[in-house]
Every structure is written in C-alpha cells, then in structure tokens.
Design a protein around this motif. Structure first.
Motif, short mmCIF file in Angstrom:
data_model
loop_
_atom_site.label_atom_id
_atom_site.label_comp_id
_atom_site.label_asym_id
_atom_site.label_seq_id
_atom_site.Cartn_x
_atom_site.Cartn_y
_atom_site.Cartn_z
N ILE A 89 -9.31 8.57 -9.03
CA ILE A 89 -10.43 7.77 -8.52
C ILE A 89 -10.21 6.27 -8.71
N GLU A 90 -9.65 5.86 -9.85
CA GLU A 90 -9.42 4.44 -10.09
C GLU A 90 -8.42 3.89 -9.08
N ALA A 91 -7.37 4.67 -8.80
CA ALA A 91 -6.36 4.24 -7.83
C ALA A 91 -6.96 4.22 -6.42
N ALA A 92 -7.79 5.20 -6.09
CA ALA A 92 -8.43 5.24 -4.78
C ALA A 92 -9.28 4.00 -4.56
N CYS A 93 -10.03 3.62 -5.57
CA CYS A 93 -10.88 2.44 -5.47
C CYS A 93 -10.03 1.18 -5.29
N ARG A 94 -8.94 1.10 -6.02
CA ARG A 94 -8.05 -0.06 -5.90
C ARG A 94 -7.42 -0.12 -4.51
N ILE A 95 -7.01 1.01 -3.99
CA ILE A 95 -6.44 1.07 -2.64
C ILE A 95 -7.44 0.54 -1.62
N ILE A 96 -8.68 0.98 -1.71
CA ILE A 96 -9.71 0.56 -0.76
C ILE A 96 -9.96 -0.94 -0.86
N ILE A 97 -10.01 -1.46 -2.08
CA ILE A 97 -10.20 -2.90 -2.27
C ILE A 97 -9.05 -3.68 -1.63
N LEU A 98 -7.82 -3.20 -1.84
CA LEU A 98 -6.66 -3.88 -1.26
C LEU A 98 -6.65 -3.76 0.27
N GLU A 99 -7.04 -2.60 0.79
CA GLU A 99 -7.14 -2.44 2.25
C GLU A 99 -8.14 -3.44 2.82
N ASP A 100 -9.26 -3.62 2.14
CA ASP A 100 -10.29 -4.55 2.59
C ASP A 100 -9.76 -5.98 2.57
N ARG A 101 -9.04 -6.34 1.53
CA ARG A 101 -8.46 -7.69 1.45
C ARG A 101 -7.44 -7.91 2.55
N LEU A 102 -6.61 -6.91 2.82
CA LEU A 102 -5.62 -7.02 3.88
C LEU A 102 -6.30 -7.21 5.23
N GLU A 103 -7.33 -6.42 5.49
CA GLU A 103 -8.06 -6.54 6.75
C GLU A 103 -8.65 -7.94 6.91
N GLU A 104 -9.22 -8.47 5.85
CA GLU A 104 -9.79 -9.83 5.89
C GLU A 104 -8.70 -10.87 6.13
N ALA A 105 -7.55 -10.74 5.47
CA ALA A 105 -6.45 -11.68 5.66
C ALA A 105 -5.94 -11.62 7.09
N GLN A 106 -5.86 -10.43 7.66
CA GLN A 106 -5.41 -10.29 9.04
C GLN A 106 -6.40 -10.93 10.01
N ARG A 107 -7.69 -10.79 9.71
CA ARG A 107 -8.73 -11.40 10.56
C ARG A 107 -8.61 -12.92 10.52
N ILE A 108 -8.45 -13.47 9.32
CA ILE A 108 -8.32 -14.92 9.16
C ILE A 108 -7.06 -15.42 9.88
N ASN A 109 -5.97 -14.68 9.73
CA ASN A 109 -4.71 -15.05 10.38
C ASN A 109 -4.87 -15.05 11.90
N ALA A 110 -5.54 -14.05 12.44
CA ALA A 110 -5.76 -13.98 13.89
C ALA A 110 -6.61 -15.16 14.36
#
Length: 112
Positions: free
Chosen positions: A76-97
């Motif tokens: 569960i701790e790893a799953a939560c970390r993965i989701i947080i990182l996915e969210d950060r990546l999505e935000e970075a991609q949006r800003i980059n676009a």
C-alpha cells in the motif's frame, strides 16, 4: 449550507459527499484501507462537524487506483507513492505542453 445548496453541488467532483462506510462500500474495500491511504497521505478526507470523514468523487477515484495496485500485489505504501509520482508526472507534462504552445510562433508562415 442548506439542503438545496448541497443538492446543487452533487456534480462537483471535489464535494465531500460520501461517508467512510459508503466510500468503502463503493470501492469494495474496508474502512481500514481508506485509513491506510490517508495515513500514507494519498488523500485527506474532509472532516464533518462531528469529526467523521467525508470523501469526494475525486478522492474515491484516487483510492480506487490505489486499490487496483494493491490488488496486483503492490504494498500500500508503494502504491500510494506510485500514484503521487504519476500525478506529478501528469502535471509536469501539462506544464510542458503549455510552455511549448506559448513558445510557438503565432503565425507559422510568418516565421519562414
């Protein structure tokens, strides 16, 4: 807030409309699982005046993603970390676009 005000917010993705028991039922999980994703700081439910947790549809989608990962064998701790990182990546991609769009010339033929 009156009942009419609450009814008007039912389509608001961030409105904390669901109790912990209802949220757990909707996700097919336990209340303990919801507490665990809260402890991992993946979601922070709103607290009612009586101190009861209230979840939004947005939070339920995040918790459902965590449950998918846990069901696949991810701790569960790893799953939560993965989701947080996915969210950060999505935000970075949006800003980059957005940056790329703003850096493009307004009239491509004028740049030639």
């Amino acid at each position: 807030m009156t009942a009419d005000d609450s009814f008007g917010r039912l389509d608001d993705d961030g409105y904390p409309a669901y109790t912990m028991g209802r949220a757990a039922d909707m996700l097919g999980t336990t209340q303990g699982f919801l507490r665990a994703v809260e402890e991992a700081r993946l979601i922070t439910p709103l607290r009612s005046a009586g101190g009861h947790r209230r979840y939004s549809r947005y939070q339920l989608r995040i918790a459902a993603r965590a449950r998918e990962l846990v069901d696949q064998g991810t701790p569960i701790e790893a799953a939560c970390r993965i989701i947080i990182l996915e969210d950060r990546l999505e935000e970075a991609q949006r800003i980059n676009a957005e940056y790329r769009r703003s850096a493009e010339p307004a009239n491509p033929t004028a740049a030639a």
